[in-house]
Design a protein around this motif. Sequence first.
Motif, PDB file in Angstrom:
ATOM      1  N   PRO A   1     -38.911  49.522   4.929  1.00  0.00           N
ATOM      2  CA  PRO A   1     -37.481  49.501   5.275  1.00  0.00           C
ATOM      3  C   PRO A   1     -36.661  50.678   4.785  1.00  0.00           C
ATOM      4  O   PRO A   1     -35.473  50.753   5.089  1.00  0.00           O
ATOM      5  CB  PRO A   1     -37.004  48.203   4.594  1.00  0.00           C
ATOM      6  N   HIS A   2     -37.263  51.598   4.048  1.00  0.00           N
ATOM      7  CA  HIS A   2     -36.473  52.675   3.456  1.00  0.00           C
ATOM      8  C   HIS A   2     -36.800  54.027   4.097  1.00  0.00           C
ATOM      9  O   HIS A   2     -37.933  54.274   4.502  1.00  0.00           O
ATOM     10  CB  HIS A   2     -36.731  52.749   1.945  1.00  0.00           C
ATOM     11  N   PRO A   3     -35.826  54.923   4.172  1.00  0.00           N
ATOM     12  CA  PRO A   3     -36.009  56.209   4.855  1.00  0.00           C
ATOM     13  C   PRO A   3     -36.704  57.248   3.991  1.00  0.00           C
ATOM     14  O   PRO A   3     -36.078  58.146   3.421  1.00  0.00           O
ATOM     15  CB  PRO A   3     -34.572  56.627   5.178  1.00  0.00           C
ATOM     16  N   LEU A   4     -37.995  57.138   3.893  1.00  0.00           N
ATOM     17  CA  LEU A   4     -38.775  58.078   3.106  1.00  0.00           C
ATOM     18  C   LEU A   4     -39.489  59.095   4.007  1.00  0.00           C
ATOM     19  O   LEU A   4     -39.873  58.778   5.130  1.00  0.00           O
ATOM     20  CB  LEU A   4     -39.841  57.353   2.284  1.00  0.00           C
ATOM     21  N   ARG A   5     -39.692  60.291   3.471  1.00  0.00           N
ATOM     22  CA  ARG A   5     -40.577  61.263   4.099  1.00  0.00           C
ATOM     23  C   ARG A   5     -41.880  61.280   3.304  1.00  0.00           C
ATOM     24  O   ARG A   5     -41.884  61.542   2.112  1.00  0.00           O
ATOM     25  CB  ARG A   5     -39.948  62.651   4.131  1.00  0.00           C
TER      26      ARG A   5
END
Length: 379
Positions: free
Chosen positions: A304-308
């Motif tokens: 659910p989190h915007p990680l690269r």
Amino acid sequence: MTTDLGMPAVPPQMPVRRRSRRIHVGDVPVGDGAPVSVQTMTTTLTADVDATLQQIAGITAAGCDIVRVAVPSADDAEALPAIVAKSPIPVVADIHFQPRYVFAALDAGCAAVRVNPGNIKRFDDRVADIAKAAAAAGVPIRIGVNAGSLDPRLLAKHGSATPEALVESALWECSLFEEHGFTDLKIAVKHHDPMTVVAANRLLAKSCDYPLHLGVTEAGPAFQGAIKSAVAFGILLAEGIGDTIRVSLSAPPVEQVKAGIHILQSLGLRPRRLEIVSCPGCGRLQVDIHRLAAQVEAAFDGFPHPLRVAVMGCVVNGPGESREADIGVSSGNGKGQIFVRGHVVATVPEAQIVDALLEQALRLTDGLPAGDGTEGGRP
């Protein structure tokens, strides 16, 4: 506590959006600078309420903003009230052939109605009634012109479904509504050729101020269709043209939604979610990067989190790309060097790389310090 995940909020330069009038599809604003929304269409029989709602739930979880359902029969029209009542996102009724279903959709509380004037019998004669009913309900109308069902009169005039023919058809039908004071309209002109879609929408953008829905119709199987759609949408959206999109793939609706979201994220028109940076592979590799990247993608599905996340396989670009990502791995010699925010935190056996990346991602999003791992140094 909100954790800064290090992802860029916007690209260095955002495209200047075309000025258009605004409509509302349920609670979703469309046009006049509103965020570009992602749509798809259910593939279930609309009359099967449970199956349709189950599919809508899936596409909603994937990030869809608006859903369209086909209404080719009386049974489908009768199912609309139950679907509208339980759908978590606005429902658009897709009407072909029979104008009476437009009124059924309005009575059912649909957030918008899509009509294809080229194949609705006696459509022009019913515009006044449709405009009056839609205005009373406060519901916008989408004029959808497809190359495969272009108004025969325009097809005869232009000889084929040219950009000019598509645009003339759409603007003519809009003018019929305008004669009755109804301008709560959105236009979609679609073709299977992406450059025809580009040319048609450029013409439309110069000819009217209605919000525009972008689509490459019958785009093909998932791989081919996603590329064709990305080409057309990328050109138009980078020019500020387009207010809603649908990636029309011969693939499940969830995949259509995911493709649309990735296109918008790549253009900086939607906040990024998870992004996996991985190398294509070459003779320097000492790891099966295709398999590893697929394993990482599967492990992070639904994260659910915007990680690269960088999944790299050699010493040339691996360490640099891994340092630039939120978390990453540079692999080789049966090991993987795990990076968090530019720092090496562990070196793990190849079989533990996926678990190590997932563990560090969870620690990062929970605001915890990176784990020290098992050993440092080069892989």
